[in-house]
Design a protein around this motif. Structure first.
Motif, short mmCIF file in Angstrom:
data_model
loop_
_atom_site.label_atom_id
_atom_site.label_comp_id
_atom_site.label_asym_id
_atom_site.label_seq_id
_atom_site.Cartn_x
_atom_site.Cartn_y
_atom_site.Cartn_z
N THR A 126 0.86 -1.18 0.00
CA THR A 126 0.00 0.00 0.00
C THR A 126 0.89 1.23 0.00
OG1 THR A 126 -1.61 -1.24 1.26
CG2 THR A 126 -1.88 1.15 1.20
N TYR A 159 1.46 5.61 -0.98
CA TYR A 159 0.90 6.93 -1.26
C TYR A 159 1.74 7.47 -2.39
CZ TYR A 159 -1.85 11.04 -0.10
OH TYR A 159 -2.78 12.06 -0.13
N SER A 164 -1.46 12.80 -5.78
CA SER A 164 -1.06 11.68 -4.93
C SER A 164 -2.25 11.14 -4.17
CB SER A 164 0.01 12.12 -3.92
OG SER A 164 1.18 12.48 -4.58
N GLU A 165 -2.41 9.84 -4.20
CA GLU A 165 -3.46 9.17 -3.44
C GLU A 165 -2.95 7.80 -3.03
OE1 GLU A 165 -6.96 9.08 -5.90
OE2 GLU A 165 -7.69 10.99 -5.11
N LYS A 166 -3.76 7.14 -2.22
CA LYS A 166 -3.41 5.78 -1.84
C LYS A 166 -3.50 4.86 -3.06
CE LYS A 166 -6.05 2.99 0.92
NZ LYS A 166 -6.56 2.53 2.22
N GLY A 172 2.27 17.98 2.68
CA GLY A 172 1.02 17.49 2.11
C GLY A 172 1.03 15.98 1.98
N ILE A 173 2.16 15.45 1.52
CA ILE A 173 2.26 14.00 1.35
C ILE A 173 2.13 13.30 2.70
CG2 ILE A 173 3.86 12.12 0.75
CD1 ILE A 173 4.89 13.89 -1.52
N GLY A 191 -1.47 13.38 3.90
CA GLY A 191 -2.27 12.49 3.04
C GLY A 191 -1.99 11.04 3.35
N LYS A 192 -0.71 10.73 3.50
CA LYS A 192 -0.30 9.36 3.79
C LYS A 192 -0.81 8.93 5.17
CE LYS A 192 4.04 7.95 2.37
NZ LYS A 192 5.51 7.97 2.54
N SER A 207 -4.64 8.37 4.84
CA SER A 207 -5.19 7.31 4.00
C SER A 207 -4.53 5.96 4.23
CB SER A 207 -5.14 7.68 2.53
OG SER A 207 -3.81 7.78 2.10
N ILE A 208 -3.26 5.95 4.61
CA ILE A 208 -2.63 4.65 4.79
C ILE A 208 -2.73 4.18 6.24
CG2 ILE A 208 -0.44 3.38 4.64
CD1 ILE A 208 0.14 4.85 2.13
N SER A 224 -7.74 10.22 1.05
CA SER A 224 -7.12 11.54 0.89
C SER A 224 -6.57 11.72 -0.51
CB SER A 224 -6.00 11.73 1.91
OG SER A 224 -4.83 11.12 1.45
N THR A 225 -6.57 12.96 -0.94
CA THR A 225 -5.97 13.30 -2.23
C THR A 225 -5.06 14.49 -2.00
OG1 THR A 225 -7.94 12.58 -3.40
CG2 THR A 225 -6.48 14.07 -4.58
N MET A 226 -3.83 14.39 -2.51
CA MET A 226 -2.87 15.48 -2.34
C MET A 226 -2.51 16.03 -3.71
SD MET A 226 0.33 16.94 -2.21
CE MET A 226 1.41 15.67 -2.81
#
Lengths: 265, 417, 176
Positions: B12, B14, B185-187, C18-19, C22-23, C26-27, C33-35
């Motif tokens: 998984t 990002y 950037s997304e998962k 931002g990363i 987001g990470k 979502s993780i 999440s969207t960055m």
């Protein structure tokens, strides 16, 4: 059959390279009658892209022996020639130089020398060349040599034995090799009787063989004799070897080198 | 066939869309990429170049895009799966070769992370103006498949699908993403190899002497062999017969129907239903249908929500496959709905396809955008509102005046007044 | 649903921030999440920004329209994105780098000496991580554990400890 193809067939035989391993890529339209009996695989691609197409074939299957028969080597294919020389991509390029795009119209190619009385023989008379040519020509062996080719040679189509030997030598070379063949006109693949034999004869008689000549001195001019021979013959690590060495150094055991069938499913 | 675990970096992550596509290519079994760096697609090539050598695959930075695409087709015929990665100007350079690819039926994938154009345009910002180019870019008659992903996860998934389609139909497959999706950037979940289905190359296994490289199977697609395996191949961009030999006299009796171009077109057109993938939502009782693709779909969703808040029955048809175009679906919808609204980041490309397939049955409204950004969802909502209210049948594509267009119109383009 | 904007100049780790958010969401927090980042010459010096959308369901529209949180690490970034901030939003500024206007609506405003705190740790490059620590404590949009994992995951291994220390410093600064 055409003298260049004959020399090619004999050259392959002489080199001992497996026929089925040879893939010919060309950007000029061969007639199937000639190439189909040779026993090699043949690809006819877009103008000037034979070297680039061959690069893909070679990297997709490093076991292949790629031969590029090119008409548009120094025009559309110029950048590919330059960079494949730099990379030392393992490939034999046979540049058929007839000085004109005679297939289309009698327009001058960038290999044609500037005009003079004798030089008229080199020139087309129609199409774009209505006013003859005044641009400086390329010196193909020197261009290839400067870019890093490990083997360069030039013969006329009448130098059958010499051409055969050079093709055999180049096929066994590991690296980027360029052989320029002077041949009159587009009909080289047709019956010999249809070739402008006067012109073929003119090239042959007007040439002098100087093996190992410095490629700087082999420019074709209208005034002097055409210099033929094998000019360059050196050893240099080919692209795939350099690639494997460099990535192996950095990635160690994690690297799966190119070569054999390792990369293929 | 399942993916090779060596090729799949399960986990998984990002990551952005470009990177996801690089991972997708390797997972799909890609063994060769010839490319030339160009914003905003470079990260995809960088990713593949970084992970490929550990799986026995190779990336080579060619001297230009002309060489990239030619090398990709060479590698394809050498027996491996191949792709090239580019954007705007590089894509334009590849056009001549795409015709060759269609003609010699080399399976390969092109990833185009679209940027604003024309020319150098807006290299770092988005656009969707290469859609028609992807369909008609090379001269002559041929068909391609084009897919438009809308997220990094889809750039992973649909890169694999693009490879599968190219192997199945032996034609160029374009992934028509855009800068927004490429740099977002997304998962991204990369599943284990055993969950990834890949299409193996359909190799010929009959007697050597009987092999005809362009003799089609039932589904109109011929089987392939590898160069260097002793089949005495003759493969040419000239019009050729089933053996591959050039057809010298195309008017010769009995030869004319053997021209391969008919089959090049038919193998996609007649299989279109199997190829096309759409995402449908709220179509059953819709008065207006928004037809969108790529990032514009995600933007349109906000516009659709706003229109629904006003009680308008609006459905969404997302084109995941853009080429072949879903003619049947649009035609079927056109008989039921009042209008189509098509937001796209160009001044009208796919909208004309929608108009063509609607055959004058429903109004067609274009919500244009000049590029370097995405639509304001309010513009889409207002276009929907207009479309549902318009009583007249308007026999041409209606261009909705967006806020941006009004600003440009009133601010600068006096000539148009 | 939360819309977050980071603004500053190139080299401050605005995009990395931002990363990480987001990470983390979502993780490690199992949200969506969207960055997006402002890409281009601006990413290499000059004005720079990134935006993150957090949601419990799939993020469709991927851009900030009205931000719930603005983290401003430069005056230019503050001036550009302050009008975008919701009346009920949260504003985080580096107090040495940004001079803020009078507070509008019900905006919760915090001034953090993030660059100074980072310098205390030996290097101002940690300023964004200090800010992230404070952000985590102040907004509670992403769990502390999630953020810590995301920080550790996003920096070179030899810098993990220092980064986590910087994160904690920012986190504690809010608690104080």
């Amino acid at each position: 059959m055409n003298p260049i193809i004959t020399a090619f067939a004999n050259g392959i035989k002489k080199s001992g390279v497996e026929l089925s391993n040879i893939v010919v890529v060309s950007d000029i339209p061969f007639e199937p009658e000639i190439i189909k009996d040779l026993g090699v695989d043949f690809f006819h691609v877009t103008r000037g892209r034979a070297i680039a197409f061959g690069t893909g074939l070679k990297l997709g299957n490093p076991d292949l022996k790629v031969v590029a028969f090119i008409g548009d080597l120094m025009t559309l294919g110029g950048n590919h020639l330059v960079h494949s020389g730099r990379r030392n991509m393992e490939m034999l390029v046979i540049c058929v130089n007839n000085f004109v795009y005679k297939e289309i119209a009698e327009t001058p190619a960038p290999s044609v020398s500037s005009p003079s009385e004798t030089g008229k023989k080199f020139h087309g008379t129609g199409g774009f060349s209505a006013f003859s040519t005044f641009e400086k020509p390329f010196n193909a062996p020197h261009l290839a040599n400067s870019c890093g080719a490990v083997f360069t040679a030039r013969w006329t189509a009448m130098h059958t034995n010499e051409l055969t030997n050079s093709i055999a030598n180049a096929l066994l070379k590991r690296g980027f090799s360029v052989i320029e063949v002077l041949s009159p006109g587009p009909n080289f693949y047709k019956d010999i009787n249809q070739i402008d034999s006067e012109l073929l004869d003119f090239y042959y008689k007007n040439s002098v063989t100087k093996n190992n000549e410095d490629t700087r001195n082999v420019e074709i001019t209208s005034e002097e004799k055409i210099i033929t021979g094998e000019f360059t013959d050196k050893e240099k690590s080919p692209f795939i070897d350099t690639y494997n060495a460099q990535l192996g150094k950095i990635l160690g055991d994690k690297f799966i080198p190119l070569g054999g069938h390792s990369g293929r499913d | 066939m399942k993916a090779n675990p060596r090729d799949v970096n399960s986990g998984t992550y990002y990551m952005d869309g470009d990177v996801a596509s690089g991972y997708g290519a390797l997972a799909a079994g890609c063994r060769f990429i010839g490319g030339y760096p160009i914003t905003p697609s470079t990260e995809a090539a960088e990713t593949f170049a970084r992970i490929a050598p550990k799986a026995g695959a190779v990336f080579i930075q060619m001297e230009d895009e002309l060489a990239s695409i030619a090398s990709v087709m060479g590698a394809s015929w050498s027996g491996v799966k191949t792709m090239t990665i580019t954007s705007g100007p590089g894509y334009s350079l590849m056009m001549e070769a795409i015709g060759l690819g269609a003609m010699i039926e080399a399976p390969f994938v092109i990833l185009n992370i679209q940027r604003g154009g024309p020319s150098t345009g807006v290299p770092t910002k988005t656009g969707q103006a290469d859609m028609m180019q992807s369909r008609w870019g090379s001269h002559g008659d041929y068909e391609v498949i084009a897919i438009s992903p809308d997220s990094p996860q889809e750039l992973f998934d649909y890169t694999i699908k693009a490879f599968n389609l190219s192997e199945k139909y032996r034609c160029p497959v374009m992934i028509m993403a855009d800068e927004c999706v490429g740099h977002m950037s997304e998962k991204v979940v990369i599943p284990p190899a055993e969950e990834i289905e890949i299409e193996p190359r359909r190799f010929y296994d009959g007697p050597k002497e009987k092999y005809l490289p362009f003799k089609p199977d039932q589904d109109l697609v011929p089987k392939m062999v590898k160069a260097g395996d002793g089949y005495n191949l003759y493969i040419t961009g000239l019009v050729h017969d089933e053996k591959g030999y050039p057809i010298k006299n195309q008017m010769e009796k009995g030869k004319r129907q053997k021209l391969p171009t008919r089959r090049l077109v038919d193998k996609i057109r007649l299989n279109a239903d199997k190829i096309i993938e759409l995402n449908e939502e709220g179509l059953d009782d819709a008065d207006v249908v928004v037809v969108s693709y790529g990032i514009s779909y995600r933007v349109a969703v906000r516009g659709i929500e706003k229109a629904r808040e006003k009680g308008i029955k609006v459905g969404s048809l997302r084109l995941i496959t853009v080429w072949p175009f879903p003619d049947k679906k649009i035609n079927e919808l056109a008989s039921k709905v009042k209008a189509f609204v098509v937001p796209e980041i160009n001044y009208g490309q796919i909208v004309f396809e929608v108009e063509r397939c609607s055959h004058g049955q429903a109004n067609v409204v274009l919500v244009p955008h000049g590029g370097a950004g995405v639509h304001n969802p309010d513009d889409i909502a207002e276009a929907i509102e207009y479309a549902v209210k318009e009583k007249k049948k308007i026999r041409k594509v209606i261009e909705w005046k967006t806020r941006l267009e009004k600003f440009v119109f009133e601010g600068g383009c006096k000539l148009n007044k | 649903m939360a819309e977050i904007r980071f603004a500053g100049y190139g080299g401050q780790g605005i995009i990395r921030s931002g990363i990480i958010v987001g990470k983390g969401a979502s993780i490690y927090d199992n949200k969506f999440s969207t960055m997006n980042q402002a890409f281009g010459p601006e990413a290499r010096g000059g004005a720079c920004s990134s935006q993150v959308l957090l949601s419990d369901t799939k993020v469709l529209y991927p851009y900030v329209t009205v931000s719930d949180v603005l983290v401003a690490m430069s005056q230019e970034g503050y001036d550009m994105f302050e009008p975008e901030l919701s009346d009920k939003g949260t504003l985080l500024i580096d107090e040495d780098l940004v001079k803020s206007k009078p507070i509008r609506g019900k905006i919760k405003s915090f001034s953090i000496p993030s660059t100074r705190l980072a310098e205390e740790l030996g290097n101002r490059v940690f300023a964004n991580v200090v800010m992230l620590g404070f952000f985590t404590a102040a907004t509670k949009l992403v769990s502390k554990e999630g953020m810590e994992k995301a920080v550790a995951d996003s920096v070179p291994e030899r810098f993990i400890k220092l980064n986590l220390k910087a994160f904690q410093k920012g986190y504690d600064y809010y608690k104080e």
